[in-house]
Enzyme design. Structure first.
Site, PDB file in Angstrom:
ATOM      1  CE  LYS A 118      -4.327  -1.611   2.089  1.00 23.71           C
ATOM      2  NZ  LYS A 118      -3.991  -3.117   2.291  1.00 23.71           N
ATOM      3  CD  GLU A 202      -4.729   5.684   2.788  1.00 22.73           C
ATOM      4  OE1 GLU A 202      -4.251   5.465   1.761  1.00 22.73           O
ATOM      5  OE2 GLU A 202      -5.904   5.231   2.918  1.00 22.73           O
ATOM      6  CG  HIS A 237     -11.995  -1.882   8.359  1.00 22.54           C
ATOM      7  ND1 HIS A 237     -12.499  -0.779   8.108  1.00 22.54           N
ATOM      8  CD2 HIS A 237     -11.421  -1.993   9.649  1.00 22.54           C
ATOM      9  CE1 HIS A 237     -12.116   0.099   8.897  1.00 22.54           C
ATOM     10  NE2 HIS A 237     -11.444  -0.654  10.176  1.00 22.54           N
ATOM     11  NE  ARG A 294      -6.439 -10.765  -3.576  1.00 22.66           N
ATOM     12  CZ  ARG A 294      -7.583 -10.097  -3.153  1.00 22.66           C
ATOM     13  NH1 ARG A 294      -8.540 -10.287  -3.903  1.00 22.66           N
ATOM     14  NH2 ARG A 294      -7.664  -9.502  -2.273  1.00 22.66           N
TER      15      ARG A 294
END
Length: 662
Positions: A118, A202, A237, A294
């Site tokens: 990330k 973030e 999440h 993927r």
């Protein structure tokens, strides 16, 4: 141009079965790999050949690259499809395939490496001009740096595992006092799940929609997008419902997000199937979240609205062929919706469940697709993700797809292991979801009081049916012994049953009004009285007439245990009519037991230590998640029965506490 004839699927469960289906349809031979725990699994049964690659633990089997490459060499497999999860986004695995002369059905090593981080992928997207969420993606990972950057970003913020996915290693931090503890947990979970504890920070985007774009590239430089999927309904999440198209996307916004996704893929020369994930706020502004290199769990909804087989696209692209369609040839039609059937108990905090699958019988309707890896009799173990199946529905409109999906979820029979059907069904029927208004905050804001999230008593009808089936078995046994079925010397005396549900004992009285093969019975449950006729029962289905209404219910009767597929899913009742009543535990001590099978990854207390109620004592890892076990009372630790690394069974006593007021 690479050519191959035999495909090894380096995965398990439903995705291994799904990939095999397309590979077989295209004429390829297939190879399954399996751990010792999966020797009888469905994907093993479907494949042409299968190779055991190690013990049950993933780090000794499905994550061991050398074992999988050796299985390919042993069987002559010249291509490997990684599915999703496990090694699907592992650059070292893709490189090992390349070095062994095996075609990896996925993107390049370089793309996997970049997008698998990330931190690095966000840097690349910023350089490519793709809109990103403000945050910290630097190399320094010490607590001091992260705390300083968190202050700069401001709260609330998200901690994310750089190598992560599936919600693991992700934490929402509301204020600075929570940061260090959440960093520790996120690092530990990320290290255990992905082998890397690297994190990014973030700014938290409040109440966004989670919208992802399916992209596809080939080795000839072509890249297209195949519409979007809305994955906003999430718990911790992790995606719960996925649908396509997104209910709020306009044609213009779809094009803008699609073109941004293609730009992201083109910046790394992307080949194969990929998904670019965005957060979409209420104003229509969107931000890059991550790119998954993927096939996604939710790919079936895209297949249903485009009419394309994405696994077939993957295989053809890996064989060097160009994409089968250009951008202006891709059409979206109708609406598709998917939910994930998990082995978990929503009424117990979504605790993952283990056990044996005694019944698995999904209802197949027109427009409904079930992707699963289940066979009756198999064990659901603590070693893998609790995903059992995906239920997907297609309709001309969103509400038609939702309605079909709701019926299919309610009628998927799963006995022996608790599933999350009632949670899913209630969610699909919720007015806000029905209206298409759900954001990522939907469950937290609108669903916390749902009945599926707390234990519910069984319905009177379910208890009556259980008693009737137990009665009929007893009556049949008497008939075999030469007695009349349903006859008792004191004809007016009712049969009495005591049924145990968890720690509850439930009394049921049953009076035979008409004996025989289809007995008519009067059932008393407290103040409620029902008249019931048992019309048929074959060990799998019972047809019963309750107060004049005929119904068909799934059941499984084994010894003194009867399982029904009831209003809340798997209902397990034990006949304790003749069992001695056990005395309550009067010892003045607390105890901490394992909520499920798993491994102890941390022991935070020692014998003799004084603890407070709510204090963290142990960390248990099971089904890829960490479970925090805390003290239920103030007191002193009298016994610690486990050490770090121990494998424990469900309900095993781990720690004993002598209560302070003992």
């Amino acid at each position: 141009m690479p050519a191959f004839n035999k495909i090894l699927i380096a995965n398990r469960g439903e995705i291994a079965c799904r990939v095999m289906r397309t590979a077989i349809e295209l004429g390829y031979r297939t190879v399954a790999v399996y751990s010792q725990a999966d020797s009888d699994a469905r994907h093993v049964q479907l494949a042409d050949e299968a190779v055991c690659i190690g013990p049950a633990q993933v780090n000794q089997s499905y994550l061991v690259i050398d074992n999988i490459i050796e299985a390919a060499r042993q069987t002559g497999a010249d291509a490997i499809h990684p599915g999703y999860g496990f090694l699907s986004e592992n650059a070292d695995f893709a490189r090992a395939c390349e070095e062994a002369g095996i075609v990896f059905i996925g993107p390049t090593v370089e793309a996997i490496h970049l997008m698998g981080s990330k931190r690095l992928s966000k840097i690349a997207m910023l350089e490519a001009g793709v809109p990103c969420i403000p945050g910290y993606e630097g190399a320094a990972q010490d607590d001091e740096t992260l705390a300083s950057e968190a202050e700069r970003i401001g709260y609330p913020l998200m901690i994310k595992a750089s190598a992560g996915g599936g919600g693991r290693g992700m934490r929402l931090v509301e204020e600075s006092s929570e940061l260090l503890a959440q960093l520790r947990t996120a690092r530990s979970e990320a290290q255990n799940a992905f082998g890397s504890g690297e994190l990014i920070l973030e700014r938290a985007v409040i109440r966004p929609r989670h919208v992802e774009i399916q992209v596809f590239g080939d080795a000839h430089g072509n890249i297209v997008y195949l519409g979007e999927r809305d994955c906003s309904v999430q718990r911790r999440h992790q995606k719960v419902v996925e649908e396509a198209p997104c209910p709020v996307l306009t044609a213009e916004l779809r094009r803008a997000m699609g073109e941004a996704a293609v730009k992201a893929a083109a910046s790394v020369g992307y080949v194969g199937a990929g998904t670019v994930e965005f957060l979409l706020d209420a104003s229509g502004e969107f931000f890059f979240l991550e790119m998954n290199t993927r096939l996604q769990v939710e790919h079936p909804v895209t297949e249903l609205i485009t009419g394309q087989d994405l696994v077939a696209w993957q295989i053809r692209v890996a064989a060097g062929q160009p994409l089968p369609l250009e951008q202006d040839e891709i059409r979206l039609s109708g609406h598709a919706m998917e939910v994930r059937l998990y082995a978990e108990d929503s009424a117990a905090g979504f605790l993952p469940q283990t056990g044996q699958v005694l019944r698995w019988e999904p209802e197949l309707l027109s427009g409904v697709r079930i992707d699963h890896g289940l066979v009756e009799g198999q064990a659901v173990t603590p070693f893998y993700d609790p995903l059992l199946a995906k239920v997907i529905a297609y309709g001309a409109t969103r509400d038609e797809a939702r309605r079909k999906l709701l019926r299919a979820v309610e009628n998927c029979v799963l006995l022996g292991v608790n599933g999350n059907q009632r949670f899913l069904a209630n969610l699909l029927a919720h007015p806000d979801f029905t209206a298409g208004n759900a954001t990522t905050a939907f469950i937290a804001e609108h669903f916390t009081g749902d009945p599926s999230l707390a234990p519910q008593p069984p319905h009177s009808e379910e208890l009556a049916l259980a008693a009737a089936l137990l009665f009929q078995r007893s009556a049949s046994a008497r008939a075999h012994q030469g007695e009349l079925a349903g006859w008792r010397s004191a004809g007016s005396v009712p049969w009495r049953f005591v049924l145990r549900l968890g720690d509850q004992r439930l009394g049921v009285a049953l009076q035979v009004l008409e004996p025989g093969s289809q007995p008519r019975l009067q059932v008393e449950l407290g103040e409620r009285s029902l008249e019931l006729r048992l019309l048929s029962h074959d060990g799998r289905w019972a047809v019963v007439e309750l107060d004049g209404v005929r119904r068909r219910l799934a059941y499984h009767l084994d010894g003194d245990c009867i399982r029904l597929f009831g209003h809340a899913g798997n209902l397990e009742l034990h006949d304790v009519t003749h069992a001695p009543t056990s005395a309550g535990n009067a010892a003045a001590c607390g105890s901490v037991k394992a909520p499920m099978d798993g491994a102890i990854v941390e022991v935070l207390v020692a014998e003799g230590a004084t603890v407070a109620k709510g204090q963290l004592l142990l960390v248990l890892e099971a089904m890829k998640m960490e479970h925090l076990l805390k003290a239920g009372v103030d007191g002193v630790i009298r016994r610690v029965g486990v050490s770090r690394g121990d494998q424990v069974k469900s309900r095993q006593l781990l720690v004993e506490i002598e209560a302070a007021d003992a």
